[in-house]
Design a protein around this motif. Structure first.
Motif, PDB file in Angstrom:
ATOM      1  N   ASN A   2     117.696 -29.570  34.442  1.00 27.67           N
ATOM      2  CA  ASN A   2     118.914 -30.351  34.328  1.00 27.67           C
ATOM      3  C   ASN A   2     119.257 -30.999  35.664  1.00 27.67           C
ATOM      4  OD1 ASN A   2     121.951 -30.741  34.452  1.00 27.67           O
ATOM      5  ND2 ASN A   2     121.676 -30.230  32.292  1.00 27.67           N
ATOM      6  N   ALA A   3     119.783 -32.227  35.613  1.00 25.32           N
ATOM      7  CA  ALA A   3     120.107 -32.959  36.840  1.00 25.32           C
ATOM      8  C   ALA A   3     121.123 -32.228  37.692  1.00 25.32           C
ATOM      9  CB  ALA A   3     120.614 -34.352  36.491  1.00 25.32           C
ATOM     10  N   ASP A   4     121.976 -31.397  37.063  1.00 29.21           N
ATOM     11  CA  ASP A   4     122.997 -30.665  37.806  1.00 29.21           C
ATOM     12  C   ASP A   4     122.494 -29.328  38.345  1.00 29.21           C
ATOM     13  OD1 ASP A   4     124.871 -32.651  37.296  1.00 29.21           O
ATOM     14  OD2 ASP A   4     125.461 -31.749  35.385  1.00 29.21           O
ATOM     15  N   THR A   5     121.268 -28.948  37.982  1.00 30.00           N
ATOM     16  CA  THR A   5     120.700 -27.682  38.439  1.00 30.00           C
ATOM     17  C   THR A   5     120.055 -27.873  39.802  1.00 30.00           C
ATOM     18  OG1 THR A   5     120.241 -27.029  36.161  1.00 30.00           O
ATOM     19  CG2 THR A   5     119.087 -25.832  37.896  1.00 30.00           C
ATOM     20  N   PRO A   6     120.384 -27.043  40.807  1.00 31.00           N
ATOM     21  CA  PRO A   6     119.762 -27.193  42.131  1.00 31.00           C
ATOM     22  C   PRO A   6     118.252 -27.028  42.069  1.00 31.00           C
ATOM     23  CG  PRO A   6     121.655 -25.697  42.220  1.00 31.00           C
ATOM     24  CD  PRO A   6     121.363 -25.948  40.771  1.00 31.00           C
ATOM     25  N   ALA A   7     117.545 -27.756  42.905  1.00 28.57           N
ATOM     26  CA  ALA A   7     116.096 -27.594  42.995  1.00 28.57           C
ATOM     27  C   ALA A   7     115.752 -26.216  43.553  1.00 28.57           C
ATOM     28  CB  ALA A   7     115.497 -28.692  43.863  1.00 28.57           C
TER      29      ALA A   7
END
Length: 272
Positions: A2-7
């Motif tokens: 998800n784009a909001d999940t940190p790498a």
């Protein structure tokens, strides 16, 4: 992911060496309740004196070690990152190169480990030798490279598979100011393209170019904020002064309250 999940997501991590062995259960903690995150497009600098735990933290992010407690996730995966590892680029503090073969053969070997081959490999080799300014030396034995040339080749190795996460441990040691500036310009361009980057450095002007700085003292996180915020909140004009101010404040807080205070700029970790 998800784009909001940190790498990279480090949550309440503690680490002691030999914690699985019966003779080392009382070994001191190297990392103490570290929580950090790095999003795609961010450059996070790990800053602190030698022996503070930076390289240990890098090893956890790479899956070389696992935490004694807490979790480390890279691209939403917990170590040993069987899937995510192919999307991580790593440049260690000590050059991990084969000195009895050429630079080109080194790059070709490491590319094969990531499945980079054919036209893509040819393109990447040309791009990377141009980027690290070793085009005229690509067929030279690495044994005959200078220390600075080996550092630049190590960076090319870390980038050969176009990673989503890049971890660099003292990447510019031994490089002249021109090459340092040139490489940092490229790292900033990679971040703009969405790469999540973690870098350790002792060079303060490099730390100031990072989106955030995580300052570590004796295994504890004492600051996690943009460079300008750290300077403003400590009322100092340089990062060296800021670190000393935070170190002194942390020492006082720890003496008064053994569990230590919340580090500057740190948000409460998220428990999913």
């Amino acid at each position: 992911m998800n784009a909001d999940t940190p790498a990279i997501a480090i949550d309440c991590v503690q680490f002691r060496y030999g914690h699985l062995g019966p003779r080392r259960r009382d070994a001191p903690l190297v990392l103490k309740d570290i929580s950090l995150s790095v999003s795609a497009g961010d450059i996070l600098c790990l800053l602190g004196p030698s022996g503070c735990g930076k390289t240990t933290l890098v090893n956890l992010v790479m899956g070389v070690d696992v935490p004694t407690s807490g979790t480390v996730r890279v691209l939403s995966e917990v170590a040993p990152f069987r899937t995510a590892r192919a999307r991580i680029g790593f440049m260690p503090q000590d050059d991990a190169l084969y000195e009895d073969i050429t630079a080109e053969e080194n790059l070709r070997f490491f590319a094969a480990l990531y499945g980079v081959k054919g036209e893509r490999l040819a393109r990447r080799m040309d791009e990377l030798f141009a980027f690290v300014r070793l085009e005229a030396h690509r067929k030279k034995l690495v044994h005959d490279y200078s220390g600075g040339m080996k550092r630049r080749l190590s960076l090319a190795v870390a980038l050969v598979h176009e990673p989503s996460v890049l971890v660099l441990d003292e990447p510019t040691v031994g490089l002249d100011p021109e090459h340092r500036r040139y490489i940092w310009n490229h790292l900033e361009a990679l971040a703009v393209q969405g790469c999540a980057i973690v870098v350790t450095t002792h060079v303060m002007d490099e730390a100031e170019r990072c989106a955030r700085i995580a300052m570590i003292r004796e295994g504890r996180l004492i600051a996690d904020a943009p460079p300008a915020d750290i300077l403003a909140r400590t009322g100092t004009s340089t990062l060296e002064e800021a670190f000393l101010a935070l170190e002194e404040s942390e020492a006082v807080d720890t003496a008064a309250k053994p569990e230590a205070s919340q580090p500057l700029g740190r948000k409460e970790p998220r428990h999913d």
